[in-house]
Design a protein around this motif. Structure first.
Motif, PDB file in Angstrom:
ATOM      1  N   PHE A   1      16.836  -5.748 -11.217  1.00 26.88           N
ATOM      2  CA  PHE A   1      17.447  -5.828  -9.888  1.00 26.88           C
ATOM      3  C   PHE A   1      18.414  -7.014  -9.814  1.00 26.88           C
ATOM      4  N   SER A   2      19.372  -6.914  -8.924  1.00 28.97           N
ATOM      5  CA  SER A   2      20.313  -8.007  -8.671  1.00 28.97           C
ATOM      6  C   SER A   2      19.769  -8.916  -7.578  1.00 28.97           C
ATOM      7  N   GLY A   3      20.454 -10.031  -7.376  1.00 26.88           N
ATOM      8  CA  GLY A   3      20.079 -10.952  -6.314  1.00 26.88           C
ATOM      9  C   GLY A   3      18.989 -11.916  -6.728  1.00 26.88           C
ATOM     10  N   PRO A   4      18.503 -12.722  -5.780  1.00 28.29           N
ATOM     11  CA  PRO A   4      17.480 -13.722  -6.095  1.00 28.29           C
ATOM     12  C   PRO A   4      16.212 -13.058  -6.613  1.00 28.29           C
ATOM     13  N   PRO A   5      15.533 -13.672  -7.568  1.00 26.64           N
ATOM     14  CA  PRO A   5      14.320 -13.056  -8.121  1.00 26.64           C
ATOM     15  C   PRO A   5      13.093 -13.191  -7.225  1.00 26.64           C
ATOM     16  N   MET A   6      13.027 -14.261  -6.444  1.00 28.81           N
ATOM     17  CA  MET A   6      11.802 -14.567  -5.705  1.00 28.81           C
ATOM     18  C   MET A   6      11.801 -13.910  -4.328  1.00 28.81           C
ATOM     19  N   ALA A   7      10.623 -13.450  -3.916  1.00 32.85           N
ATOM     20  CA  ALA A   7      10.511 -12.751  -2.630  1.00 32.85           C
ATOM     21  C   ALA A   7      11.010 -13.603  -1.471  1.00 32.85           C
ATOM     22  N   TYR A   8      10.681 -14.909  -1.475  1.00 37.67           N
ATOM     23  CA  TYR A   8      11.040 -15.749  -0.330  1.00 37.67           C
ATOM     24  C   TYR A   8      12.543 -15.911  -0.147  1.00 37.67           C
ATOM     25  N   ASP A   9      13.324 -15.582  -1.166  1.00 39.31           N
ATOM     26  CA  ASP A   9      14.784 -15.678  -1.058  1.00 39.31           C
ATOM     27  C   ASP A   9      15.447 -14.323  -0.810  1.00 39.31           C
ATOM     28  N   ARG A  10      14.667 -13.247  -0.750  1.00 37.11           N
ATOM     29  CA  ARG A  10      15.234 -11.908  -0.639  1.00 37.11           C
ATOM     30  C   ARG A  10      15.193 -11.384   0.802  1.00 37.11           C
ATOM     31  N   THR A  11      15.652 -10.176   0.996  1.00 39.74           N
ATOM     32  CA  THR A  11      15.694  -9.563   2.323  1.00 39.74           C
ATOM     33  C   THR A  11      14.287  -9.245   2.809  1.00 39.74           C
ATOM     34  N   PHE A  12      13.985  -9.655   4.024  1.00 41.57           N
ATOM     35  CA  PHE A  12      12.718  -9.324   4.656  1.00 41.57           C
ATOM     36  C   PHE A  12      12.859  -8.035   5.456  1.00 41.57           C
ATOM     37  N   LEU A  13      11.766  -7.274   5.495  1.00 47.24           N
ATOM     38  CA  LEU A  13      11.711  -6.019   6.227  1.00 47.24           C
ATOM     39  C   LEU A  13      10.780  -6.196   7.420  1.00 47.24           C
ATOM     40  N   LYS A  14      11.247  -5.772   8.581  1.00 41.99           N
ATOM     41  CA  LYS A  14      10.455  -5.876   9.810  1.00 41.99           C
ATOM     42  C   LYS A  14       9.815  -4.527  10.107  1.00 41.99           C
ATOM     43  N   VAL A  15       8.488  -4.528  10.331  1.00 41.91           N
ATOM     44  CA  VAL A  15       7.743  -3.281  10.481  1.00 41.91           C
ATOM     45  C   VAL A  15       6.926  -3.317  11.770  1.00 41.91           C
ATOM     46  N   ASP A  16       7.087  -2.277  12.583  1.00 45.07           N
ATOM     47  CA  ASP A  16       6.290  -2.109  13.798  1.00 45.07           C
ATOM     48  C   ASP A  16       4.939  -1.526  13.393  1.00 45.07           C
ATOM     49  N   MET A  17       3.907  -2.343  13.367  1.00 43.09           N
ATOM     50  CA  MET A  17       2.618  -1.880  12.883  1.00 43.09           C
ATOM     51  C   MET A  17       1.905  -0.984  13.897  1.00 43.09           C
ATOM     52  N   LYS A  18       2.215  -1.092  15.172  1.00 45.06           N
ATOM     53  CA  LYS A  18       1.611  -0.176  16.151  1.00 45.06           C
ATOM     54  C   LYS A  18       2.008   1.258  15.835  1.00 45.06           C
ATOM     55  N   ALA A  19       3.268   1.457  15.430  1.00 45.71           N
ATOM     56  CA  ALA A  19       3.697   2.794  15.039  1.00 45.71           C
ATOM     57  C   ALA A  19       2.983   3.257  13.775  1.00 45.71           C
ATOM     58  N   MET A  20       2.712   2.321  12.860  1.00 45.40           N
ATOM     59  CA  MET A  20       1.985   2.677  11.641  1.00 45.40           C
ATOM     60  C   MET A  20       0.578   3.151  11.956  1.00 45.40           C
ATOM     61  N   TRP A  21      -0.106   2.440  12.848  1.00 47.52           N
ATOM     62  CA  TRP A  21      -1.476   2.837  13.202  1.00 47.52           C
ATOM     63  C   TRP A  21      -1.493   4.223  13.862  1.00 47.52           C
ATOM     64  N   ALA A  22      -0.417   4.566  14.574  1.00 41.82           N
ATOM     65  CA  ALA A  22      -0.376   5.805  15.348  1.00 41.82           C
ATOM     66  C   ALA A  22       0.126   7.017  14.561  1.00 41.82           C
ATOM     67  N   GLU A  23       0.456   6.867  13.289  1.00 49.35           N
ATOM     68  CA  GLU A  23       0.998   7.955  12.482  1.00 49.35           C
ATOM     69  C   GLU A  23       0.052   9.159  12.500  1.00 49.35           C
ATOM     70  N   ALA A  24       0.623  10.339  12.711  1.00 48.99           N
ATOM     71  CA  ALA A  24      -0.167  11.568  12.727  1.00 48.99           C
ATOM     72  C   ALA A  24      -0.477  12.021  11.309  1.00 48.99           C
ATOM     73  N   PRO A  25      -1.633  12.644  11.077  1.00 48.35           N
ATOM     74  CA  PRO A  25      -1.968  13.109   9.726  1.00 48.35           C
ATOM     75  C   PRO A  25      -1.054  14.226   9.269  1.00 48.35           C
TER      76      PRO A  25
END
Length: 442
Positions: free
Chosen positions: A415-439
């Motif tokens: 992969f390109s870009g910085p190797p370490m997680a703390y220097d890379r792009t962060f992803l924002k996730v709505d966990m309430k939507a994750m809990w509500a996912e339908a089977p």
């Protein structure tokens, strides 16, 4: 009879491996004083659906070289294991087999006296009995204390993936066998914007190993008699927890302790693997009191620091000094160890890289003090973890008040870009939507 006697002797040897606490010492590495902030835009998109099978769905989050698979699972523990390996068979097989190869390489390096990541006690067992027998000794030492649902899920993974159950079981002991240095904080009330409870889990482990190529978030939707929805942030096919949060607004952090002091007492090989007890916290517990009871009552093993957060109105954050001998719980007024490089801070509990690690802990303190009263996930991403240089394999920031996750992972191979997680792009996730996912419909 002879083989049984040899095995009993081996088990006895295992009991003798870790009876004495390490002499107090301190870590000596330090962050780069010229470290820069991370001002990459935070990804705030929606998950992309990939496919579904019975009891499982696969999504991805992120874009380009900053993607993470998100797997949703339903059913019994065994059914979840089957569904997981059916949905993501290639990555589950690859991760397990490559981690096995990684362990073999680490063993070879330990035997040759070169740099490795294995705990000294395990190296002693390998030298005496060989790798396979040493791993099976670890299974024997922990199996009595391992809840049945873990082995049921592992059996499901094995049956659907074709990877032998014993290999998968051995790989899942890797947390007990290897060394890692990580960081955490829990901040709330006067320390954060809006008084939210924020929790950092920065995983500093082996970015040269196979883990960086198989990041995965698994959202478990257990049957009603088997806990509540929770997220395990790890790698394909790895069911133990070192990073995760739950629909009960609880979350975990963990730091491996290579530099303890005498207050840790003794370690042991006999007990529940720590990745399993941490998962049980996010799967079953609904309060700090539940988690404290679980950790206090457990047969514990190695020296660690845990962090447990509860974002509900009467919750909070506790750090845990964890070993076979002790389970001590600390808040901002009682945080240990006490030192000029680890001063207490109102509404913040924090640890940088280890129990006795002045160099990293001091920098973490300074960045938290700089932003005290204005700490947010965004501030943590921009001016805390990249300056402390912690969270190289993955970094998670839990907003336990609003059930939001920010997560970044190390660059995969090529992969390109910085190797370490703390220097890379962060992803924002709505966990309430994750809990509500339908089977799935299938």
């Amino acid at each position: 009879m002879c083989s049984k006697m040899v095995w009993m002797a081996a088990v006895a040897a295992l009991a003798l491996v870790a009876v004495s606490p390490a002499d107090a010492a301190e870590c000596h590495s330090h962050p780069d004083p010229n470290a820069k902030g991370n001002f990459n835009p935070i990804w705030e998109g929606q998950p992309t659906f990939v496919r579904e099978v019975k009891n499982a769905k696969l999504y991805t989050i992120g874009t380009g070289e900053n993607k993470i698979d998100v797997v949703h699972l339903w059913g019994t523990p065994y059914e979840m294991g089957v569904a997981h390996a059916t949905l993501a068979n290639a990555s589950v097989q690859a991760l397990i087999n490559k981690v096995w190869g990684y362990l073999e390489d680490q063993v070879a390096q330990a035997i040759n006296g070169t740099v490795h990541n294995l705990k000294p006690q395990f190296v002693e067992l390998i030298a005496e009995f060989g790798m396979d027998a040493a791993l099976e000794l670890e299974v024997d030492a922990t199996n009595k204390y391992t809840p049945k649902h873990f082995n049921d899920e592992l059996q499901g993974l094995a049956d659907a993936s074709g990877v032998p159950f014993k290999k998968i079981q051995h790989v899942h002991l890797i947390g007990e066998l290897t060394k890692g240095s990580c960081s955490m904080y829990g901040a709330s009330n006067t320390a954060t914007v809006g008084g939210k409870l924020l929790q950092l889990r920065a995983l500093d482990w082996d970015v040269d190993g196979p883990f960086k190529d198989y990041p995965e978030i698994v959202i478990y939707h257990p049957n009603e008699d088997n806990g509540h929805p929770f997220a395990n942030i790890a790698w394909s096919g790895f069911i133990g927890s070192i990073t995760g949060m739950s629909s009960e607004q609880m979350a975990i952090s963990e730091i491996g302790v290579s530099f303890p002091d005498e207050t840790f007492g003794k370690e042991s090989r006999f007990g529940i693997p720590f990745t399993y007890i941490l998962r049980d916290i996010i799967q079953f517990d609904t309060s700090l009191a539940d988690a404290e009871k679980r950790l206090t009552d457990a047969h514990r093993t190695c020296d660690l620091i845990f962090g447990v957060g509860d974002g509900k109105a009467n919750g909070g954050f506790r750090s845990v000094q964890y070993s076979a001998s002790v389970a001590n719980f600390y808040d901002d007024k009682t945080m240990q160890p006490t030192a000029d490089w680890h001063p207490r801070m109102t509404d913040v509990v924090y640890y940088g890289m280890d129990w006795l690690c002045p160099t990293y802990t001091q920098v973490l303190h300074d960045q938290l003090a700089k932003h005290h009263g204005n700490i947010t996930a965004e501030v943590t991403i921009q001016d805390i973890v990249p300056i402390v240089q912690t969270g190289d394999l993955h970094t998670a920031i839990y907003d336990l008040t609003d059930s939001v996750l920010h997560v970044a992972v190390a660059a995969g191979t090529g992969f390109s870009g910085p190797p370490m997680a703390y220097d890379r792009t962060f992803l924002k996730v709505d966990m309430k939507a994750m809990w509500a996912e339908a089977p799935p419909a299938v």
